[in-house]
Scaffold this active site. Structure first.
Site, mmCIF file in Angstrom:
data_model
loop_
_atom_site.group_PDB
_atom_site.id
_atom_site.type_symbol
_atom_site.label_atom_id
_atom_site.label_comp_id
_atom_site.label_asym_id
_atom_site.label_seq_id
_atom_site.Cartn_x
_atom_site.Cartn_y
_atom_site.Cartn_z
ATOM 1 C CB THR A 26 -0.906 0.005 1.252
ATOM 2 O OG1 THR A 26 -1.688 -1.184 1.241
ATOM 3 C CG2 THR A 26 -1.828 1.214 1.264
ATOM 4 C CG HIS A 29 -0.549 0.562 -4.455
ATOM 5 N ND1 HIS A 29 -0.614 0.281 -5.801
ATOM 6 C CD2 HIS A 29 -0.660 -0.621 -3.821
ATOM 7 C CE1 HIS A 29 -0.768 -1.022 -5.966
ATOM 8 N NE2 HIS A 29 -0.792 -1.598 -4.775
#
Ligand code: ZN
Length: 328
Positions: A26, A29
């Site tokens: 995450t 990202h």
């Protein structure tokens, strides 16, 4: 790298001094600012959510922690009053706020967390192991969402959580654990975590290989960790009739999928995995790590000073790593 004031804990919150923090997919990202991140995250924000640290200050009304406690955190701060929270499904709360996504995270020297999200660590637990309990919990939630005793299990995708799932599946009594992965570095890690067979879809016909080694039956359980459309398709192709699939990997785009043949006619059961079961997963994680049933140390491949986070992100981007841990 920038400087900001040390945050102050509000009522029911504690200030934690970070001793170790690990990089999650995450975080990559957000770092790469992909469409998901651009639509979700409001900069400027301190990212990062996996950590170990020590409580150094208490806000008002804190009654479950004291200064000096070693903690990690359940990173999903849930509302406690929605339908899901009130019916035992707080992990899919309708009004969740995530540390390092919706509020300041832990790629810093300090982070503030609600006391009810703190998870007390034994002081002797290594900081880097304590930090990876959070993603380990995702792997626990995925792997232990069904009975694995005596089962043939496919772990599709060997990022950190996939690698952890291999160890958990073995510890849970799976008879055969097959893993698929394309990056040679992670193929080696999958073997180190105890996978019985690791297949590279770029070099072998995964469906044929798995069909052969399960004597034509296929696998009992698919743990989908890749989010890759062809891996999803291969995984369901080799899932036996009446099999079970837990999906954790997140595809970048909507995936075309043969629902009729790969789920409906097969009588397959499909479970979507979000976060960790609060707090069942954390107790299972503690038990698996404390007992030595799963050793996560082979997965922790890189240790860097926090200042070198860019090098850590580059390792994550290329897949030449297991877990990257940063130390402030
Ligand atoms: Zn809720």
């Amino acid at each position: 790298m920038t400087t900001t004031d040390i945050p102050r804990p509000g009522p029911g919150e504690v200030l934690v001094k970070i001793t170790a923090t690990s990089i999650c997919g995450t975080d990559l990202h957000i770092y790469q600012w992909d469409p998901w991140a651009a639509g979700r995250v409001e900069p400027p924000l301190i990212m990062g959510h996996e950590f170990a640290g020590e409580v150094v200050a208490l806000g008002e009304e804190v009654d479950t922690l004291k200064v000096g406690d070693h903690v990690s955190a359940e990173t999903h701060i849930v509302c406690g009053v929605c339908y899901q929270c009130r019916s035992g499904q707080a992990h899919i709360c309708q009004d969740v706020s995530i540390i390092g996504v919706d509020r300041p995270g832990c790629f810093a020297e300090y982070v503030v967390i609600p006391q009810r999200n703190a998870w007390l660590n034994p002081p002797e637990m290594p900081d880097e192991v304590a930090s990876v309990q959070e993603p380990f919990g995702n792997a626990v939630h995925t792997a232990l969402s069904t009975d694995l005793v005596g089962k043939a299990v496919l772990v599709a995708g060997c990022g950190s959580i996939g690698l952890m799932a291999i160890g958990i599946a073995k510890a849970a009594g799976a008879a055969l654990v097959i893993a698929t992965e394309v990056v040679p570095y992670r193929i080696d890690l999958a073997r180190a975590m105890g996978a019985d067979l690791v297949l590279n879809p770029r070099e072998t016909d995964v469906v044929t290989e798995i069909t052969t080694c399960t004597r034509g039956t296929g696998i009992d359980v698919l743990l989908e960790m890749s989010g890759n459309p062809s891996a999803i398709h291969e995984g369901f192709s080799v899932l036996r009739r009446g099999g079970y699939a837990a999906l954790l990997g997140i595809p970048a785009q909507p995936v075309e999928f043969d629902l009729a043949n790969e789920v409906v006619f097969k009588g397959a059961t499909v479970y979507g995995v979000t976060g960790r079961l609060v707090w069942k997963t954390w107790y299972q994680t503690r038990a698996l790590l404390d007992s030595g049933a799963v050793d996560v140390k082979p997965i922790i491949t890189h240790r860097l000073p926090l200042e070198e986070f860019e090098a850590g992100m580059e390792l994550m981007r290329t897949g030449q790593c297991g877990k990257v841990v940063l130390f402030p």
